[in-house]
Design a protein around this motif. Structure first.
Motif, PDB file in Angstrom:
ATOM      1  N   GLU A 127     -12.841  34.609  -7.353  1.00 13.01           N
ATOM      2  CA  GLU A 127     -12.407  33.524  -8.241  1.00 13.01           C
ATOM      3  C   GLU A 127     -12.589  32.167  -7.572  1.00 13.01           C
ATOM      4  O   GLU A 127     -13.011  31.199  -8.215  1.00 13.01           O
ATOM      5  CB  GLU A 127     -10.970  33.752  -8.674  1.00 13.01           C
ATOM      6  CG  GLU A 127     -10.832  34.923  -9.637  1.00 13.01           C
ATOM      7  CD  GLU A 127      -9.396  35.384  -9.843  1.00 13.01           C
ATOM      8  OE1 GLU A 127      -8.474  34.851  -9.199  1.00 13.01           O
ATOM      9  OE2 GLU A 127      -9.205  36.313 -10.651  1.00 13.01           O
ATOM     10  N   HIS A 128     -12.303  32.092  -6.282  1.00  8.49           N
ATOM     11  CA  HIS A 128     -12.504  30.841  -5.540  1.00  8.49           C
ATOM     12  C   HIS A 128     -13.986  30.448  -5.546  1.00  8.49           C
ATOM     13  O   HIS A 128     -14.338  29.290  -5.786  1.00  8.49           O
ATOM     14  CB  HIS A 128     -11.985  30.995  -4.108  1.00  8.49           C
ATOM     15  CG  HIS A 128     -12.261  29.820  -3.247  1.00  8.49           C
ATOM     16  ND1 HIS A 128     -11.595  28.626  -3.397  1.00  8.49           N
ATOM     17  CD2 HIS A 128     -13.154  29.632  -2.247  1.00  8.49           C
ATOM     18  CE1 HIS A 128     -12.060  27.748  -2.512  1.00  8.49           C
ATOM     19  NE2 HIS A 128     -13.005  28.348  -1.809  1.00  8.49           N
ATOM     20  N   ARG A 131     -14.971  29.043  -8.896  1.00  8.26           N
ATOM     21  CA  ARG A 131     -14.514  27.655  -9.080  1.00  8.26           C
ATOM     22  C   ARG A 131     -15.416  26.679  -8.333  1.00  8.26           C
ATOM     23  O   ARG A 131     -15.699  25.587  -8.827  1.00  8.26           O
ATOM     24  CB  ARG A 131     -13.067  27.508  -8.624  1.00  8.26           C
ATOM     25  CG  ARG A 131     -12.069  28.040  -9.633  1.00  8.26           C
ATOM     26  CD  ARG A 131     -10.642  27.635  -9.295  1.00  8.26           C
ATOM     27  NE  ARG A 131     -10.186  28.142  -8.021  1.00  8.26           N
ATOM     28  CZ  ARG A 131      -9.710  29.367  -7.795  1.00  8.26           C
ATOM     29  NH1 ARG A 131      -9.638  30.233  -8.780  1.00  8.26           N
ATOM     30  NH2 ARG A 131      -9.312  29.729  -6.596  1.00  8.26           N
ATOM     31  N   ASP A 136     -14.121  27.621 -14.286  1.00  6.44           N
ATOM     32  CA  ASP A 136     -12.673  27.503 -14.125  1.00  6.44           C
ATOM     33  C   ASP A 136     -12.040  28.843 -13.778  1.00  6.44           C
ATOM     34  O   ASP A 136     -11.093  28.914 -13.011  1.00  6.44           O
ATOM     35  CB  ASP A 136     -12.029  26.942 -15.398  1.00  6.44           C
ATOM     36  CG  ASP A 136     -12.359  25.473 -15.582  1.00  6.44           C
ATOM     37  OD1 ASP A 136     -12.541  24.774 -14.564  1.00  6.44           O
ATOM     38  OD2 ASP A 136     -12.456  25.044 -16.740  1.00  6.44           O
ATOM     39  N   ASN A 137     -12.571  29.906 -14.356  1.00  7.84           N
ATOM     40  CA  ASN A 137     -12.061  31.243 -14.041  1.00  7.84           C
ATOM     41  C   ASN A 137     -13.108  32.284 -14.426  1.00  7.84           C
ATOM     42  O   ASN A 137     -14.170  31.955 -14.949  1.00  7.84           O
ATOM     43  CB  ASN A 137     -10.713  31.512 -14.728  1.00  7.84           C
ATOM     44  CG  ASN A 137     -10.789  31.313 -16.217  1.00  7.84           C
ATOM     45  OD1 ASN A 137     -11.677  31.856 -16.869  1.00  7.84           O
ATOM     46  ND2 ASN A 137      -9.878  30.534 -16.763  1.00  7.84           N
TER      47      ASN A 137
END
Length: 193
Positions: A127-128, A131, A136-137
């Motif tokens: 997820e990082h 981003r 965003d996700n």
């Protein structure tokens, strides 16, 4: 003192064979261990790299502490690595065998759990990385693929992608047209198209 720098304490052939053998062993070990996710080393990976260099040092140099012995080992490592890199660039089958293949980790906005487990990759790490690449996700992602070199290739859903220069220019033309129409209406003229 100077003679100790120049006296090689084992044969040059043995030094080369040892270096090539250790290089091949480490290559196989890293291939078996799998690709490290997201092109970065975490703390544990760094510890392994530092300790590994110390562990295999004696396997490469043996009892030889001479300057020339170290130079022979270093030149052999660089030459072998250069040859392997060139081989992989020319032979896709060798690249698949030694480096592996890409792994899809997100498909249609959903994590692929089996892929994450197989890569020993945490969802939070993924997820990082998403981003960082303007998502965003995970739900913004049409597809994300982890390449053998650790690069994450993210394709955002069309609705989540940034506007291109062409999109902006098209909007600007449309706005200018609307402004002309409004100006014509304000002047009491029939709007021109």
């Amino acid at each position: 003192m100077w003679q100790h720098l120049a006296v090689i304490q084992m044969s040059i052939a043995e030094k080369i064979i040892r270096t090539v053998a250790v290089y091949a062993l480490i290559l196989i070990l890293f291939r078996i261990a799998g690709k490290r996710g997201l092109a970065q080393l975490n703390t544990f990976d760094m510890v392994v790299v530092f300790l590994l260099s110390n562990v295999v040092q004696n396997a490469i140099i043996g009892n030889d502490n001479s300057l020339f012995g170290g130079v022979i080992g270093a030149v052999t490592l660089v030459a072998v690595n250069s040859a392997v890199t060139r081989w992989l660039a020319r032979d896709p089958r060798a690249a698949r065998l030694l480096e592996g293949t890409p792994t899809t980790v997100v498909q249609d906005g959903k994590l692929v759990p089996g892929a994450l487990r197989g890569l020993a990759l945490r969802a939070s790490e993924l997820e990082h990385a998403i981003r960082i690449q303007n998502g965003d996700n995970v739900t913004d992602v049409a597809r994300a693929r982890l390449e053998p070199d650790g690069q994450l290739l993210v394709t955002l859903r069309p609705s989540e992608q940034n506007a291109t220069r062409g999109d902006v220019e098209d909007l600007q033309r449309r706005l200018e047209r609307i402004e002309r129409l409004l100006a014509d209406l304000a002047d009491g003229r029939r709007p021109s198209r």
